[in-house]
Write a protein that holds these residues in place. Structure first.
Motif, PDB file in Angstrom:
ATOM      1  N   GLY A 182       0.911  -1.109   0.263  1.00  0.00           N
ATOM      2  CA  GLY A 182       0.043  -0.085  -0.073  1.00  0.00           C
ATOM      3  C   GLY A 182       0.827   1.149  -0.139  1.00  0.00           C
ATOM      4  O   GLY A 182       2.165   1.327   0.321  1.00  0.00           O
ATOM      5  N   ALA A 183       0.204   2.385  -0.441  1.00  0.00           N
ATOM      6  CA  ALA A 183       0.997   3.570  -0.294  1.00  0.00           C
ATOM      7  C   ALA A 183       0.980   4.567   0.810  1.00  0.00           C
ATOM      8  O   ALA A 183       1.776   5.102   1.312  1.00  0.00           O
ATOM      9  N   ASP A 184      -0.290   4.295   1.698  1.00  0.00           N
ATOM     10  CA  ASP A 184      -0.416   5.097   3.052  1.00  0.00           C
ATOM     11  C   ASP A 184       0.282   4.306   4.226  1.00  0.00           C
ATOM     12  O   ASP A 184      -0.470   3.556   5.018  1.00  0.00           O
ATOM     13  N   VAL A 185       1.701   4.296   4.080  1.00  0.00           N
ATOM     14  CA  VAL A 185       2.347   3.605   5.213  1.00  0.00           C
ATOM     15  C   VAL A 185       1.948   3.701   6.587  1.00  0.00           C
ATOM     16  O   VAL A 185       1.694   2.877   7.460  1.00  0.00           O
ATOM     17  N   ALA A 186       1.763   5.203   7.087  1.00  0.00           N
ATOM     18  CA  ALA A 186       1.357   5.356   8.357  1.00  0.00           C
ATOM     19  C   ALA A 186      -0.039   4.725   8.692  1.00  0.00           C
ATOM     20  O   ALA A 186      -0.261   4.305   9.783  1.00  0.00           O
ATOM     21  N   ARG A 187      -0.967   4.888   7.688  1.00  0.00           N
ATOM     22  CA  ARG A 187      -2.182   4.542   8.100  1.00  0.00           C
ATOM     23  C   ARG A 187      -2.302   2.875   8.183  1.00  0.00           C
ATOM     24  O   ARG A 187      -2.732   2.400   9.120  1.00  0.00           O
ATOM     25  N   LEU A 188      -1.479   2.099   7.666  1.00  0.00           N
ATOM     26  CA  LEU A 188      -1.465   0.650   7.543  1.00  0.00           C
ATOM     27  C   LEU A 188      -0.739   0.166   9.021  1.00  0.00           C
ATOM     28  O   LEU A 188      -1.273  -0.807   9.423  1.00  0.00           O
ATOM     29  N   VAL A 189       0.416   1.113   9.183  1.00  0.00           N
ATOM     30  CA  VAL A 189       0.962   0.707  10.566  1.00  0.00           C
ATOM     31  C   VAL A 189       0.130   1.046  11.665  1.00  0.00           C
ATOM     32  O   VAL A 189      -0.001   0.219  12.449  1.00  0.00           O
ATOM     33  N   CYS A 190      -0.644   2.260  11.818  1.00  0.00           N
ATOM     34  CA  CYS A 190      -1.703   2.331  13.036  1.00  0.00           C
ATOM     35  C   CYS A 190      -2.715   1.362  12.910  1.00  0.00           C
ATOM     36  O   CYS A 190      -3.218   1.098  13.906  1.00  0.00           O
ATOM     37  N   THR A 191      -3.466   0.818  11.734  1.00  0.00           N
ATOM     38  CA  THR A 191      -4.476  -0.070  11.654  1.00  0.00           C
ATOM     39  C   THR A 191      -3.837  -1.450  12.151  1.00  0.00           C
ATOM     40  O   THR A 191      -4.491  -2.292  12.919  1.00  0.00           O
ATOM     41  N   GLU A 192      -2.547  -1.886  11.846  1.00  0.00           N
ATOM     42  CA  GLU A 192      -2.274  -3.099  12.205  1.00  0.00           C
ATOM     43  C   GLU A 192      -1.762  -3.074  13.843  1.00  0.00           C
ATOM     44  O   GLU A 192      -1.843  -3.913  14.384  1.00  0.00           O
ATOM     45  N   ALA A 193      -1.391  -1.800  14.285  1.00  0.00           N
ATOM     46  CA  ALA A 193      -1.181  -1.778  15.920  1.00  0.00           C
ATOM     47  C   ALA A 193      -2.596  -1.870  16.766  1.00  0.00           C
ATOM     48  O   ALA A 193      -2.495  -2.630  17.451  1.00  0.00           O
ATOM     49  N   GLU A 194      -3.581  -1.677  16.047  1.00  0.00           N
ATOM     50  CA  GLU A 194      -5.045  -2.014  16.886  1.00  0.00           C
ATOM     51  C   GLU A 194      -5.252  -3.212  16.544  1.00  0.00           C
ATOM     52  O   GLU A 194      -5.970  -3.857  17.569  1.00  0.00           O
ATOM     53  N   ALA A 196      13.836  20.319   9.825  1.00  0.00           N
ATOM     54  CA  ALA A 196      12.132  20.711   9.895  1.00  0.00           C
ATOM     55  C   ALA A 196      11.624  21.212   8.442  1.00  0.00           C
ATOM     56  O   ALA A 196      10.690  20.791   7.986  1.00  0.00           O
ATOM     57  N   VAL A 197      12.570  21.785   7.748  1.00  0.00           N
ATOM     58  CA  VAL A 197      12.356  22.124   6.261  1.00  0.00           C
ATOM     59  C   VAL A 197      12.069  20.874   5.473  1.00  0.00           C
ATOM     60  O   VAL A 197      10.846  20.853   4.613  1.00  0.00           O
ATOM     61  N   ALA A 198      12.855  19.790   5.671  1.00  0.00           N
ATOM     62  CA  ALA A 198      12.574  18.681   4.880  1.00  0.00           C
ATOM     63  C   ALA A 198      11.199  17.923   5.328  1.00  0.00           C
ATOM     64  O   ALA A 198      10.612  17.159   4.389  1.00  0.00           O
ATOM     65  N   ARG A 199      10.732  18.027   6.718  1.00  0.00           N
ATOM     66  CA  ARG A 199       9.795  17.223   6.939  1.00  0.00           C
ATOM     67  C   ARG A 199       8.745  18.045   6.416  1.00  0.00           C
ATOM     68  O   ARG A 199       7.477  17.506   5.897  1.00  0.00           O
ATOM     69  N   THR A 200       8.712  19.297   6.367  1.00  0.00           N
ATOM     70  CA  THR A 200       7.491  20.046   5.934  1.00  0.00           C
ATOM     71  C   THR A 200       7.454  19.850   4.353  1.00  0.00           C
ATOM     72  O   THR A 200       6.289  19.809   3.983  1.00  0.00           O
ATOM     73  N   LEU A 201       8.378  19.864   3.637  1.00  0.00           N
ATOM     74  CA  LEU A 201       8.235  19.578   2.430  1.00  0.00           C
ATOM     75  C   LEU A 201       8.067  18.024   1.848  1.00  0.00           C
ATOM     76  O   LEU A 201       7.104  17.877   0.773  1.00  0.00           O
ATOM     77  N   LEU A 202       8.533  17.125   2.461  1.00  0.00           N
ATOM     78  CA  LEU A 202       8.355  15.835   2.237  1.00  0.00           C
ATOM     79  C   LEU A 202       7.507  14.927   3.173  1.00  0.00           C
ATOM     80  O   LEU A 202       7.106  14.006   2.666  1.00  0.00           O
ATOM     81  N   GLY A 203       7.126  15.552   4.270  1.00  0.00           N
ATOM     82  CA  GLY A 203       6.386  14.796   5.403  1.00  0.00           C
ATOM     83  C   GLY A 203       7.451  13.677   6.026  1.00  0.00           C
ATOM     84  O   GLY A 203       8.532  13.503   5.436  1.00  0.00           O
ATOM     85  N   SER A 204       6.950  13.079   6.901  1.00  0.00           N
ATOM     86  CA  SER A 204       7.607  12.302   7.856  1.00  0.00           C
ATOM     87  C   SER A 204       6.624  11.050   8.161  1.00  0.00           C
ATOM     88  O   SER A 204       5.632  11.316   8.617  1.00  0.00           O
ATOM     89  N   ILE A 205       6.881  10.025   7.848  1.00  0.00           N
ATOM     90  CA  ILE A 205       5.906   8.733   8.166  1.00  0.00           C
ATOM     91  C   ILE A 205       6.235   8.564   9.635  1.00  0.00           C
ATOM     92  O   ILE A 205       4.905   8.433  10.212  1.00  0.00           O
ATOM     93  N   ALA A 206       7.161   8.857  10.212  1.00  0.00           N
ATOM     94  CA  ALA A 206       7.385   8.564  11.790  1.00  0.00           C
ATOM     95  C   ALA A 206       6.358   9.748  12.459  1.00  0.00           C
ATOM     96  O   ALA A 206       5.697   9.713  13.304  1.00  0.00           O
ATOM     97  N   ASP A 207       6.567  10.958  11.851  1.00  0.00           N
ATOM     98  CA  ASP A 207       5.693  12.154  12.674  1.00  0.00           C
ATOM     99  C   ASP A 207       4.278  11.798  12.455  1.00  0.00           C
ATOM    100  O   ASP A 207       3.290  11.946  13.173  1.00  0.00           O
ATOM    101  N   GLN A 208       3.735  11.240  11.092  1.00  0.00           N
ATOM    102  CA  GLN A 208       2.445  11.157  11.016  1.00  0.00           C
ATOM    103  C   GLN A 208       1.908   9.869  11.812  1.00  0.00           C
ATOM    104  O   GLN A 208       0.764  10.040  12.491  1.00  0.00           O
ATOM    105  N   ILE A 209       2.646   8.813  12.079  1.00  0.00           N
ATOM    106  CA  ILE A 209       2.398   7.649  13.015  1.00  0.00           C
ATOM    107  C   ILE A 209       2.281   8.218  14.510  1.00  0.00           C
ATOM    108  O   ILE A 209       1.293   8.076  15.113  1.00  0.00           O
ATOM    109  N   VAL A 210       3.082   9.200  14.826  1.00  0.00           N
ATOM    110  CA  VAL A 210       3.056   9.598  16.194  1.00  0.00           C
ATOM    111  C   VAL A 210       1.591  10.484  16.255  1.00  0.00           C
ATOM    112  O   VAL A 210       1.139  10.618  17.423  1.00  0.00           O
ATOM    113  N   ARG A 211       1.267  11.440  15.173  1.00  0.00           N
ATOM    114  CA  ARG A 211       0.047  12.273  15.398  1.00  0.00           C
ATOM    115  C   ARG A 211      -1.403  11.283  15.133  1.00  0.00           C
ATOM    116  O   ARG A 211      -2.148  11.332  16.059  1.00  0.00           O
ATOM    117  N   GLU A 212      -1.140  10.104  14.442  1.00  0.00           N
ATOM    118  CA  GLU A 212      -2.369   9.319  14.388  1.00  0.00           C
ATOM    119  C   GLU A 212      -2.653   8.183  15.274  1.00  0.00           C
ATOM    120  O   GLU A 212      -3.755   7.794  15.200  1.00  0.00           O
TER     121      GLU A 212
END
Length: 425
Positions: A368-380, A396-412
């Protein structure tokens, strides 16, 4: 420590007096303070002489103190406060650092149009201390005199708002037997999405697959101590949460409904679970606002490690395994979301696992393409106690431009997340 019991000398105040005295007798180290409020703006009081009203209140408080002492066998005091009952009782509770405020109420279950509530509901809106609204004293008296268990329904959800209510129930169970039903209202479509299960289940039918996962998670989160039976029960929901809890409590014939609370004001409070329950429930209601409590958690036993195929994954996997070192019963799952269709990602990941840990590790490869969502769902789905992820330490600039899977997992992610950095800050 003080239990504060507010009384207006009405018929509904007597059960509150008896229940407060019973709790003071059981929960050692608690003094009982009986309080009556004289509202100087009350037109009925304005027509009377204030000194006469105060003298009459003192006499009736003295009689109530004598009745309470017979039950509690401890120290019982009294006080008269001035102002509206809700405001005056709330202020005194804060001043005396009350551990519990007890009031009586008949409830409005048979009067649906009386939706604005009475004094007990106004106190609930203002109070920062736990509040017990008593409908019937008999269960509390039987708890003290006969040793009969109190039957308590604890309503929970995925938040931590009910932690303080759980803490109070454990205090009661430490003082005497309490049979507890831990209940969570669920909606099949939402829970199937949450656990990553295929959709399509009827919204008005019990979902056995979802309920088994809910019971697993409820057992791990609601850690009860003390004496009494414990039951975990998902409750199928269609309408308002509060209505389902009230109906379930009635069917189970519980003595107390215990809930965590958030102070809501305006129209929002009318739909809150606590407000609906307090207004319509026939059982007594214990409302416990968030407080600084010492939470109890089990040592992690089920770890989900999210890993890519980069050299940094070895560090992430090592940290994940360290969380369950010396725990042969632990379950460690390494998850890789393969976006590029590698030939054999599982074999590549096994090279990062120490030989001594190979037998205890399971590897899952998802597409799948949405790595963070798949990880969060598997955790549940697996009920992970901790999710362990690696971070590339981007700026910080790279995270803003590219996003971070780790950051997204922490948020979601709704599970605890350990982020393992591979680059110095």
């Amino acid at each position: 420590m003080t239990i504060l019991c507010a009384s207006d000398f009405s018929l509904s105040a007597e059960p509150a007096l008896a229940a407060a005295a019973a709790i003071a007798q059981r929960v050692k180290g608690q003094d009982l303070l009986l309080v009556h409020a004289l509202d100087l703006l009350d037109p009925a009081l304005a027509r009377l002489d204030l000194d006469v009203s105060r003298d009459e209140a003192e006499v009736r408080l003295g009689e109530a103190v004598a009745r309470a002492r017979k039950i509690s066998g401890g120290i019982v005091g009294s006080a008269i406060v001035y102002g509206s009952a809700a405001s005056a009782v709330t202020e005194l509770a804060e001043l005396r650092h009350a551990e519990l405020v007890v009031v009586g109420s008949q409830g409005h279950g048979a009067q649906p149009f009386r939706r604005l509530g009475g004094t007990s509901e106004r106190i609930a809106q203002l109070l920062e201390e736990p509040l017990l609204v008593v409908r019937d004293a008999a269960p509390f008296e039987a708890w003290v005199i006969e040793g009969r268990p109190l039957k308590v329904l604890l309503g929970i959800d995925r938040t931590t708002s009910w932690d303080a209510a759980l803490s109070w129930i454990n205090r009661l169970r430490g003082a005497g037997p309490c049979d507890v039903i831990v209940a969570q209202v669920y909606y099949p479509a939402d829970e199937r999405r949450h656990y990553g299960l295929p959709p399509g289940h009827a919204i008005d039918r019990v979902d056995a697959e979802v309920e088994s996962l809910l019971v697993r998670d409820m057992r791990e989160r609601a850690l009860l101590s003390g004496s009494g039976h414990v039951q975990f029960q998902p409750v199928l929901g269609i309408g308002r949460l509060g209505d389902h809890l009230v109906d379930f409590a009635k069917r189970q014939d519980v003595d107390i409904i215990a809930l965590g609370t958030h102070h809501r004001h305006g129209f929002a409070r009318f739909a809150s679970v606590a407000n609906v329950t307090l207004h319509y429930a026939r059982a007594s209601v214990l409302l416990v606002p968030p407080e600084r409590v010492v939470s109890t958690v089990k040592a992690p036993r089920r770890i989900l490690i999210a890993a890519d195929l980069s050299p940094r994954s070895g560090r992430t996997i090592a940290h994940g395994l360290s969380l369950v070192e010396g725990r042969p019963d632990a379950d460690v799952v390494i998850m890789h979301v393969d976006e590029q269709m590698h030939a054999d990602p599982e074999e590549a990941l096994r090279k990062f696992v120490p030989a001594a840990s190979v037998e205890r590790v399971r590897i899952i490869v998802a597409r799948g393409a949405d790595v963070a969502r798949l990880v969060c769902t598997e955790a549940e789905r697996i009920g992970a106690d901790v999710v362990c992820v690696g971070s590339h330490g981007r700026s910080a600039v790279a995270r803003t431009l590219l996003g971070s899977i780790a950051d997204q997992i922490v948020r979601e992610c709704e599970r605890p997340v350990l982020v393992v950095r591979s680059k110095e800050s």
